[in-house]
Enzyme design. Sequence first.
Site, PDB file in Angstrom:
ATOM      1  N   GLY A 158      65.641  29.995   9.617  1.00  0.00           N
ATOM      2  CA  GLY A 158      66.195  29.106  10.621  1.00  0.00           C
ATOM      3  C   GLY A 158      67.059  28.006  10.045  1.00  0.00           C
ATOM      4  O   GLY A 158      67.993  27.530  10.706  1.00  0.00           O
ATOM      5  N   SER A 159      66.768  27.570   8.823  1.00  0.00           N
ATOM      6  CA  SER A 159      67.585  26.528   8.201  1.00  0.00           C
ATOM      7  C   SER A 159      69.017  27.005   8.011  1.00  0.00           C
ATOM      8  O   SER A 159      69.975  26.266   8.273  1.00  0.00           O
ATOM      9  CB  SER A 159      66.981  26.110   6.852  1.00  0.00           C
ATOM     10  N   THR A 298      58.997  21.884  15.740  1.00  0.00           N
ATOM     11  CA  THR A 298      58.178  22.271  14.593  1.00  0.00           C
ATOM     12  C   THR A 298      56.795  21.654  14.629  1.00  0.00           C
ATOM     13  O   THR A 298      55.819  22.286  14.230  1.00  0.00           O
ATOM     14  CB  THR A 298      58.882  21.854  13.287  1.00  0.00           C
ATOM     15  N   ASP A 389      64.177  32.812  15.161  1.00  0.00           N
ATOM     16  CA  ASP A 389      63.550  33.349  13.951  1.00  0.00           C
ATOM     17  C   ASP A 389      62.611  34.505  14.270  1.00  0.00           C
ATOM     18  O   ASP A 389      61.498  34.286  14.770  1.00  0.00           O
ATOM     19  CB  ASP A 389      62.746  32.256  13.240  1.00  0.00           C
ATOM     20  N   PRO A 390      63.005  35.735  13.964  1.00  0.00           N
ATOM     21  CA  PRO A 390      62.068  36.853  14.118  1.00  0.00           C
ATOM     22  C   PRO A 390      60.787  36.677  13.308  1.00  0.00           C
ATOM     23  O   PRO A 390      59.730  37.160  13.715  1.00  0.00           O
ATOM     24  CB  PRO A 390      62.880  38.053  13.620  1.00  0.00           C
ATOM     25  N   TYR A 420      86.902  43.666  -1.737  1.00  0.00           N
ATOM     26  CA  TYR A 420      86.018  44.632  -2.396  1.00  0.00           C
ATOM     27  C   TYR A 420      84.806  45.006  -1.555  1.00  0.00           C
ATOM     28  O   TYR A 420      84.111  45.978  -1.845  1.00  0.00           O
ATOM     29  CB  TYR A 420      85.570  44.115  -3.771  1.00  0.00           C
ATOM     30  N   SER A 440      74.798  38.928  -0.187  1.00  0.00           N
ATOM     31  CA  SER A 440      73.849  40.039  -0.207  1.00  0.00           C
ATOM     32  C   SER A 440      72.648  39.741   0.681  1.00  0.00           C
ATOM     33  O   SER A 440      72.104  38.643   0.671  1.00  0.00           O
ATOM     34  CB  SER A 440      73.390  40.303  -1.640  1.00  0.00           C
TER      35      SER A 440
END
EC number: 4.1.1.25
Length: 620
Positions: A158-159, A298, A389-390, A420, A440
Amino acid sequence: MKNEKLAKGEMNLNALFIGDKAENGQLYKDLLIDLVDEHLGWRQNYMPQDMPVISSQERTSESYEKTVNHMKDVLNEISSRMRTHSVPWHTAGRYWGHMNSETLMPSLLAYNFAMLWNGNNVAYESSPATSQMEEEVGHEFAHLMSYKNGWGHIVADGSLANLEGLWYARNIKSLPFAMKEVKPELVAGKSDWELLNMPTKEIMDLLESAEDEIDEIKAHSARSGKHLQAIGKWLVPQTKHYSWLKAADIIGIGLDQVIPVPVDHNYRMDINELEKIVRGLAEEQIPVLGVVGVVGSTEEGAVDSIDKIIALRDELMKDGIYYYVHVDAAYGGYGRAIFLDEDNNFIPYEDLQDVHEEYGVFKEKKEHISREVYDAYKAIELAESVTIDPHKMGYIPYSAGGIVIQDIRMRDVISYFATYVFEKGADIPALLGAYILEGSKAGATAASVWAAHHVLPLNVAGYGKLIGASIEGSHHFYNFLNDLTFKVGDKEIEVHTLTHPDFNMVDYVFKEKGNDDLVAMNKLNHDVYDYASYVKGNIYNNEFITSHTDFAIPDYGNSPLKFVNSLGFSDEEWNRAGKVTVLRAAVMTPYMNDKEEFDVYAPKIQAALQEKLEQIYDVK
């Protein structure tokens, strides 16, 4: 094999988890072995004319056997460490702490399986299968938010999703100035103040009309480093996640541009205070870059009134003021499934209880969800972007965050193309890397989320039932705590809850009856946490586990004062202590919605708490 659709109410959540006592452990092992065998066969069947590179002779060599034994030793050490030091949050009714619980078995299996291919979803050519899954997941996120032309993707957490949301807002807000520099006829006749208050849709429409000059306009936007302070303030509630400060730092607008908005005694953003701040800034010709509403805070699980944040924006537009809205629903985002029917229509509030009864969402027919929370969830579709968030209420293994945007065209304002990995203009079935912050990324995560969404649809028939179980369990825990008192030596210890949960989080305190020292009460609650966590020793033998937090004046102002006063503490005592320490339970267990099951655990929890209090007070 045909994927048969379940009838209404047939979804059995108990079939989807390994289980508190590994009741479905053999099923998990059987399914995992089948999947591993399929992967091994896939390897063996590729180019069968090729000879194996690891020979039979090699596999019987001394060095081979020693290496295998060494590998086993390392794995045994990992096993020992994990079993000794891990938190048993799989438990049905003994873990009442952080945002963690059982994870869905189909997600675990999909992750286990897909990681054998080690796909990298940054580029389609390295992960054709899982890149397409992630694209489908992104569209499912958009449908969950009722976005008609939306888009989304998975992020690490989440961040990062919050950072990406601010990135969108920053770049979009700066585009009108870039247009003025590159193609001024697009914004002819508009003052700088009007440029700073253009609605997002209008900006995207103009950008789309620029055609061949889009890249040049983008190059003159905030990504060039220009206009970063001029684009305005970023407003967040006092209940904000700390990642918003990091995001403002990284994205370049700076911490001075972040303004906390006070919350009310229910820990929801105070809309009157929001309006005062926005209008006060406007009087000084300072624009508002955007406003963050939180759905599932939170520390309290509070749901901000997104509908009122949007309504205020609509009202302010009459005065030429506009702000971007981002909904931080990292925790509560999946909760929207409880309001959607199987055709993705938002269920009318007056029909909600009947529909929930029809699908078996709750065990007991009553009002589990307030009208205020319902209206907030409905209005999410009017926000520009959403964090979801899953790996929280999606019950999916870490790490799996997500972001959703209302208009797929928005992704062009943050796009970068690296030859690329993705060629601009190429016909690629699932192009992700050009439009996201990360490089990635694990294809296994996409498979894990995709599997969960296809076993449990993102509506009342699927995830709605799982979310409902969590909410109902939190209500059982809340009611249980409200009735608790403890006799500890010559002391009477009371339990007080903070607020009725908007979602599924329960905050509470222990208070010694007659105590008027807030610092002493804070110490008591911190001591309870120490005895109910890893702090005091082997957590695996702990019969009740929880978490804690502080509501301190620098972060919350006087928002907790009403609660503190209700406990019998004066305003002066609040100012002296400067904070209140509370215990915090994100009630994610899918098992405690059954009142009979909860009643089995209730006396065990009470006995465990009694023992901890006696240890704290040194009662023999």
